[in-house]
Write a protein that holds these residues in place. Structure first.
Motif, PDB file in Angstrom:
ATOM      1  N   TRP A   1      -6.724  -5.530  -6.076  1.00 18.39           N
ATOM      2  CA  TRP A   1      -6.401  -4.183  -5.632  1.00 18.39           C
ATOM      3  C   TRP A   1      -7.573  -3.218  -5.772  1.00 18.39           C
ATOM      4  CZ3 TRP A   1      -5.456   0.357  -8.751  1.00 18.39           C
ATOM      5  CH2 TRP A   1      -5.687   0.183 -10.121  1.00 18.39           C
TER       6      TRP A   1
ATOM      7  N   PRO B   1      -9.486  -5.611  -0.248  1.00 17.35           N
ATOM      8  CA  PRO B   1      -9.023  -4.240  -0.503  1.00 17.35           C
ATOM      9  C   PRO B   1     -10.141  -3.245  -0.763  1.00 17.35           C
ATOM     10  CG  PRO B   1      -7.578  -5.799  -1.598  1.00 17.35           C
ATOM     11  CD  PRO B   1      -8.715  -6.602  -1.038  1.00 17.35           C
TER      12      PRO B   1
ATOM     13  N   THR C   1       0.825  -1.200   0.000  1.00 16.12           N
ATOM     14  CA  THR C   1       0.000   0.000   0.000  1.00 16.12           C
ATOM     15  C   THR C   1       0.864   1.257   0.000  1.00 16.12           C
ATOM     16  OG1 THR C   1      -1.697   1.242   1.223  1.00 16.12           O
ATOM     17  CG2 THR C   1      -0.168  -0.063   2.520  1.00 16.12           C
TER      18      THR C   1
ATOM     19  N   CYS D   1      -4.370   0.043  -2.392  1.00 15.24           N
ATOM     20  CA  CYS D   1      -4.115  -1.130  -1.564  1.00 15.24           C
ATOM     21  C   CYS D   1      -4.126  -2.368  -2.459  1.00 15.24           C
ATOM     22  CB  CYS D   1      -5.155  -1.250  -0.459  1.00 15.24           C
ATOM     23  SG  CYS D   1      -4.924  -2.678   0.631  1.00 15.24           S
ATOM     24  N   CYS D   2      -3.029  -3.132  -2.436  1.00 13.96           N
ATOM     25  CA  CYS D   2      -2.897  -4.340  -3.255  1.00 13.96           C
ATOM     26  C   CYS D   2      -2.647  -5.544  -2.343  1.00 13.96           C
ATOM     27  CB  CYS D   2      -1.724  -4.211  -4.239  1.00 13.96           C
ATOM     28  SG  CYS D   2      -1.807  -2.755  -5.312  1.00 13.96           S
TER      29      CYS D   2
END
Length: 484
Positions: free
Chosen positions: A374, A338, A306, A362-363
């Motif tokens: 993501w 996510p 992230t 965010c992944c």
């Protein structure tokens, strides 16, 4: 977050060089004029001491020299640079001082309007005051001038010993008077007076009278006090700014991942990510913002990557960043997807005591399947580099965090292959902190990433390319290289 100033239209700058040159010219003129007046003053010493007109001329020269010295000091302060508050406040105070002193009088701005003369004859007890001196003391001419015995009664108690000492030294020892004291007038107004005097000797060399010129310097002293208070206030603000900057840096260092160099996640098993990251300060290193990067191994072996950016700078931004990053880590460990996680972060910012706006991506990477899930919130999309070429991932829908309530954040998936390089960054990395700038500069690094053997080498390439760029905001970059 992006600055409100456009990179193509920088804020207009003040003509600082012209201002400095103008002040220098005024300082030089003041010095030349002071030299001329001082020459006249020295010549006047040779003039007949018994001529009252000549004494008055010499006294005016003395006062003019004092005025020019004061002006030179103030111009020097102006050249050094006085805070905007100081440049405004003295004007108001000075105007008030002139009104207090000269209410109802014409030509109050002239030198003579603030100067009066007096003579106390010791042989006849006769006292002579000029018209201006009555005005300065706020005393009616009908009440008559004050004798040397009565004069101290108008002074503040703490200043009375000074005047007594000056007068005694003048009458007994023949010393000239040069001192300053404060008087309290009948109307309740306090004035600061500068007194210059000298004894007048008779034919036998004895002191026959005392002659003096008094200048009202209330306006000048008030302005000087305001300047001093402004300087003290500026020093306090500078100290507070340095303290806040140090606290912001310490908080940022405590919150951001402590690892340096490359990090392998997950720590065991095939398909691990080789991760490296770097924080790039703004052009002004005093602007510590709310940028973050993070890499976290989850209990099930997946990895969360992230980056994000909160509006503002200083302690408020870094403390909000710490709160947001802590919540993100907790929800990620709890297994929240996510997209859903972004929705919770949005709600957290919206309900915060100190609301702010933020962007984030965010992944979550699963090494067993190579799937990257993501979501993003108003943030630049990650860049995927493969086989010497790069492209931005097509972003799912997502608005800025804290911008509105009750919104849903979409989530997307992409399949990553061994050798792929994934680049996450905050918008401050782009030149001039322009959010709308294309990622072309980063994408042009594809050949370098293809030759790099580690994520750390990729990060060094980015720092080399962008480290010297003039940025209005700080920035973060996180690079993950997919292993075999």
């Amino acid at each position: 977050m992006p600055s409100h100033l456009s990179a193509d239209r920088p804020a207009p700058q003040p003509p600082e060089r012209d201002a400095v040159d103008a002040v220098d010219a005024l300082i030089n003129r003041t010095r030349r004029l002071r030299g001329d007046v001082d020459a006249v003053r020295r010549e006047s010493v040779l003039i007949d001491e018994e001529d009252p007109q000549m004494r008055w001329q010499r006294a005016l020269c003395e006062l003019a020299v004092h005025h020019l010295d004061d002006l030179g000091a103030q111009l020097g302060q102006l050249k050094e640079g006085i805070p905007s508050e100081a440049s405004q406040q003295p004007t108001g105070c000075a105007t008030q001082g002139v009104e207090d002193m000269t209410a109802g009088r014409p030509e109050s701005g002239s030198l003579v309007g603030r100067v009066g003369s007096a003579e106390w004859n010791l042989l006849t007890d006769e006292v002579t005051w000029s018209e201006e001196l009555f005005v300065i003391f706020g005393r009616s001419p009908d009440a008559g001038p004050l004798s040397l015995d009565d004069l101290p009664s108008m002074l503040l108690p703490e200043d009375q010993p000074l005047l007594t000492s000056l007068v005694t030294d003048c009458l007994v020892d023949g010393k000239p008077i040069d001192g300053e004291f404060r008087i309290l007038r009948a109307d309740g107004r306090m004035r600061t007076l500068h007194m210059m005097g000298e004894p007048v000797l008779d034919t036998e060399g004895r002191t026959a009278s005392m002659w003096a010129v008094l200048r009202d310097v209330s306006e000048l002293r008030r302005s000087q006090q305001v300047v001093l208070r402004s300087h003290d206030s500026l020093r306090r603000r500078e100290h507070m700014a340095r303290t806040e900057h140090r606290m912001a840096v310490e908080l940022q260092e405590a919150v951001l991942p402590p690892w340096r160099g490359s990090l392998q996640l997950p720590s065991k098993g095939a398909g691990a990510l080789d991760i490296a990251a770097h924080y790039l300060p703004s052009e002004s290193s005093s602007l510590i913002g709310g940028d973050w990067y993070d890499a976290l191994e989850l209990p099930d072996g997946r990895t969360v990557l992230t980056v994000g950016d909160l509006t503002g700078h200083g302690i408020q931004a870094t403390s909000a960043m710490a709160m947001l990053l802590g919540a993100l880590r907790g929800m990620a460990v709890a297994g929240i997807e996510p997209g859903t996680l972004m929705g919770h972060l949005n709600q957290l910012l919206e309900s915060s005591v100190q609301p702010a706006l933020g962007s984030a991506v965010c992944c979550r990477f699963d090494p067993s399947t190579g799937i990257l899930a993501w979501a993003q919130a108003g943030h630049p999309a990650p860049l995927l580099f493969r086989d010497g070429e790069g492209r931005p991932l097509l972003p799912p829908d997502g608005v800025l965090l804290g911008a509105t309530s009750g919104v849903a954040y979409e989530q997307d998936e992409v399949h990553l292959l061994a050798g792929d390089v994934l680049v996450l960054h905050t918008d401050g990395l782009n030149r001039h902190s322009d959010r709308r700038a294309s990622p072309d500069a980063l994408l042009a690094l594809a050949p370098h990433f293809a030759r790099a053997r580690t994520a750390q080498e990729c990060v060094r390439t980015v720092v080399t390319e962008f480290g010297g760029t003039e940025r209005l905001d700080d920035a973060c970059v996180l690079i993950a290289r997919i292993g075999t």
